[in-house]
Design a protein around this motif. Sequence first.
Motif, mmCIF file in Angstrom:
data_model
loop_
_atom_site.group_PDB
_atom_site.id
_atom_site.type_symbol
_atom_site.label_atom_id
_atom_site.label_comp_id
_atom_site.label_asym_id
_atom_site.label_seq_id
_atom_site.Cartn_x
_atom_site.Cartn_y
_atom_site.Cartn_z
ATOM 1 N N TYR A 67 0.802 -1.235 0.000
ATOM 2 C CA TYR A 67 0.000 0.000 0.000
ATOM 3 C C TYR A 67 0.832 1.282 0.000
ATOM 4 O O TYR A 67 0.291 2.364 0.080
ATOM 5 N N THR A 68 2.177 1.134 -0.078
ATOM 6 C CA THR A 68 3.042 2.316 -0.055
ATOM 7 C C THR A 68 3.993 2.252 -1.241
ATOM 8 O O THR A 68 4.179 1.183 -1.837
ATOM 9 N N THR A 69 4.602 3.400 -1.585
ATOM 10 C CA THR A 69 5.474 3.407 -2.762
ATOM 11 C C THR A 69 6.954 3.356 -2.400
ATOM 12 O O THR A 69 7.784 3.036 -3.233
ATOM 13 N N GLU A 70 7.291 3.760 -1.154
ATOM 14 C CA GLU A 70 8.700 3.606 -0.765
ATOM 15 C C GLU A 70 8.830 3.435 0.741
ATOM 16 O O GLU A 70 7.992 3.923 1.506
ATOM 17 N N LEU A 71 9.870 2.723 1.131
ATOM 18 C CA LEU A 71 10.130 2.491 2.549
ATOM 19 C C LEU A 71 11.573 2.926 2.810
ATOM 20 O O LEU A 71 12.517 2.188 2.515
ATOM 21 N N PRO A 72 11.754 4.166 3.352
ATOM 22 C CA PRO A 72 13.119 4.638 3.604
ATOM 23 C C PRO A 72 13.864 3.652 4.512
ATOM 24 O O PRO A 72 13.237 2.951 5.313
ATOM 25 N N SER A 73 15.195 3.630 4.396
ATOM 26 C CA SER A 73 15.939 2.621 5.168
ATOM 27 C C SER A 73 15.770 2.833 6.677
ATOM 28 O O SER A 73 15.755 1.875 7.446
ATOM 29 N N ILE A 74 15.617 4.098 7.105
ATOM 30 C CA ILE A 74 15.398 4.327 8.553
ATOM 31 C C ILE A 74 14.062 3.726 8.986
ATOM 32 O O ILE A 74 13.951 3.141 10.064
ATOM 33 N N ALA A 75 13.056 3.871 8.114
ATOM 34 C CA ALA A 75 11.736 3.307 8.438
ATOM 35 C C ALA A 75 11.846 1.791 8.553
ATOM 36 O O ALA A 75 11.284 1.171 9.463
ATOM 37 N N ARG A 76 12.612 1.210 7.645
ATOM 38 C CA ARG A 76 12.804 -0.249 7.669
ATOM 39 C C ARG A 76 13.457 -0.688 8.980
ATOM 40 O O ARG A 76 13.066 -1.667 9.609
ATOM 41 N N LEU A 87 4.216 1.665 17.096
ATOM 42 C CA LEU A 87 4.914 2.611 16.232
ATOM 43 C C LEU A 87 4.100 2.801 14.966
ATOM 44 O O LEU A 87 3.733 1.824 14.311
ATOM 45 N N THR A 88 3.818 4.066 14.614
ATOM 46 C CA THR A 88 3.091 4.368 13.376
ATOM 47 C C THR A 88 4.007 5.181 12.480
ATOM 48 O O THR A 88 4.639 6.134 12.938
ATOM 49 N N LEU A 89 4.087 4.783 11.197
ATOM 50 C CA LEU A 89 4.964 5.477 10.250
ATOM 51 C C LEU A 89 4.140 6.192 9.190
ATOM 52 O O LEU A 89 3.141 5.640 8.699
ATOM 53 N N LEU A 90 4.544 7.413 8.841
ATOM 54 C CA LEU A 90 3.904 8.134 7.741
ATOM 55 C C LEU A 90 4.712 7.877 6.482
ATOM 56 O O LEU A 90 5.879 8.262 6.387
ATOM 57 N N LEU A 91 4.088 7.208 5.514
ATOM 58 C CA LEU A 91 4.791 6.794 4.294
ATOM 59 C C LEU A 91 3.987 7.194 3.066
ATOM 60 O O LEU A 91 2.759 7.311 3.135
ATOM 61 N N PRO A 92 4.665 7.379 1.920
ATOM 62 C CA PRO A 92 3.929 7.721 0.693
ATOM 63 C C PRO A 92 3.002 6.566 0.304
ATOM 64 O O PRO A 92 3.444 5.417 0.235
ATOM 65 N N ARG A 93 1.747 6.888 0.080
ATOM 66 C CA ARG A 93 0.779 5.825 -0.230
ATOM 67 C C ARG A 93 0.694 5.585 -1.733
ATOM 68 O O ARG A 93 1.032 6.463 -2.516
ATOM 69 N N ASN A 94 0.193 4.424 -2.110
ATOM 70 C CA ASN A 94 -0.129 4.239 -3.521
ATOM 71 C C ASN A 94 -1.633 4.423 -3.723
ATOM 72 O O ASN A 94 -2.380 4.673 -2.772
ATOM 73 N N SER A 95 -2.072 4.276 -4.986
ATOM 74 C CA SER A 95 -3.436 4.693 -5.318
ATOM 75 C C SER A 95 -4.504 3.729 -4.804
ATOM 76 O O SER A 95 -5.696 4.027 -4.883
#
Length: 324
Positions: A67-76, A87-95
């Motif tokens: 459901y997201t377009t990228e997962l930064p390495s820190i988020a990983r 823990l909740t992460l704000l990530l770029p979503r896909n459509s």
Amino acid sequence: MKGTDIQLAAEHLLRGELVAIPTETVYGLAANALDEQAVARIYEVKQRPRHNPLIIHLADVEQIARYTTELPSIARKLIHHFAPGPLTLLLPRNSSIPDIVTAGSPLVAVRIPAHPMTLELLRRTDIPLAAPSANPFGYISPTTAGHVDKMLGDKIAYILDGGPCDAGIESTIIGFPDCVPTIYREGAIPKDHIEALIGPVAVFEGKKIHAPGMSAVHYSPNTPLLLCDDVDQAIRDHDHFRIGVITYCNYATGVTADNQWILCKDNDWEAAAHNLYAALHEMDERNYELIIAKTFPENGLGRALNDRLRRAAMKGIRNDPATN
Ligand code: TXA
Ligand code: MG
């Protein structure tokens, strides 16, 4: 209706109905995040403004990737260390995530909750569950199925009863604006634990209100609440009120013990977080004219505890009507 039937909860959700779900933080009011009408019902039942986006709950990292377009390495790295967990992460979503879930934002809030029943529910349904805390907008979050039942029981299909929530306060929310890890809401994972893993993080101080966790009046009992360092003095200053006290470690003087709630002993802040909302729910039902609560030391979990108490106290002691 409340119970422990995961299959029944799954069937309700797949039909587009609302189900309250247990998590390790607080109970969530869940719907299929891919079903716009079901998500619209969440806003309606909570009486929550549509501009406040919702967290989606997922079973694992593979589902996050769906459901997201990228997962930064820190988020990983954060996920690897803290998930499943608060823990909740704000990530770029896909459509595939509808606008109504994120209030139009290009970012979606995702988290993997650490509760075995909800993880099983997520695996069985194989859908993302949009879920805010299961309380009417602005009121105290629920940490037991009974709290949910009292507040929303007649408005939802089912309450999946997973017992009292372990952590007792909401997840910590982190985003990555300009690649800088930034805390948007202090929560059950203290800032210093996150910094121990990834180095310094910023704390979002902006005024722009995205969601209820950021609005000034929130987590509020109907009874006016006064937050202070010196509870004994506050009791003396308000001796004409019927007072309930929420404090920790030691009883205050000037109010009988049965009108006091001791959140923890020996500076055990995890126990205090576990007990805080139950104390607020209970004290709010006892007909006090004033609840006096003691501030926590501003470090570790104390930061999130003070944040919730400050918002709970925003109504002021004249019991002005809630502004939300
Ligand atoms: O522990 C928790 O996080 C609980 C459990 C049920 O998971 N959920 C929760 O949801 O506290 P809620 O709706 O009561 O608070 C949601 C918070 C908001 O305060 C907002 O800051 C943030 O999530 N949020 C959600 N989607 C966002 C987005 N797309 N952009 C920025 N913030 C978002
Ligand atoms: Mg909430």
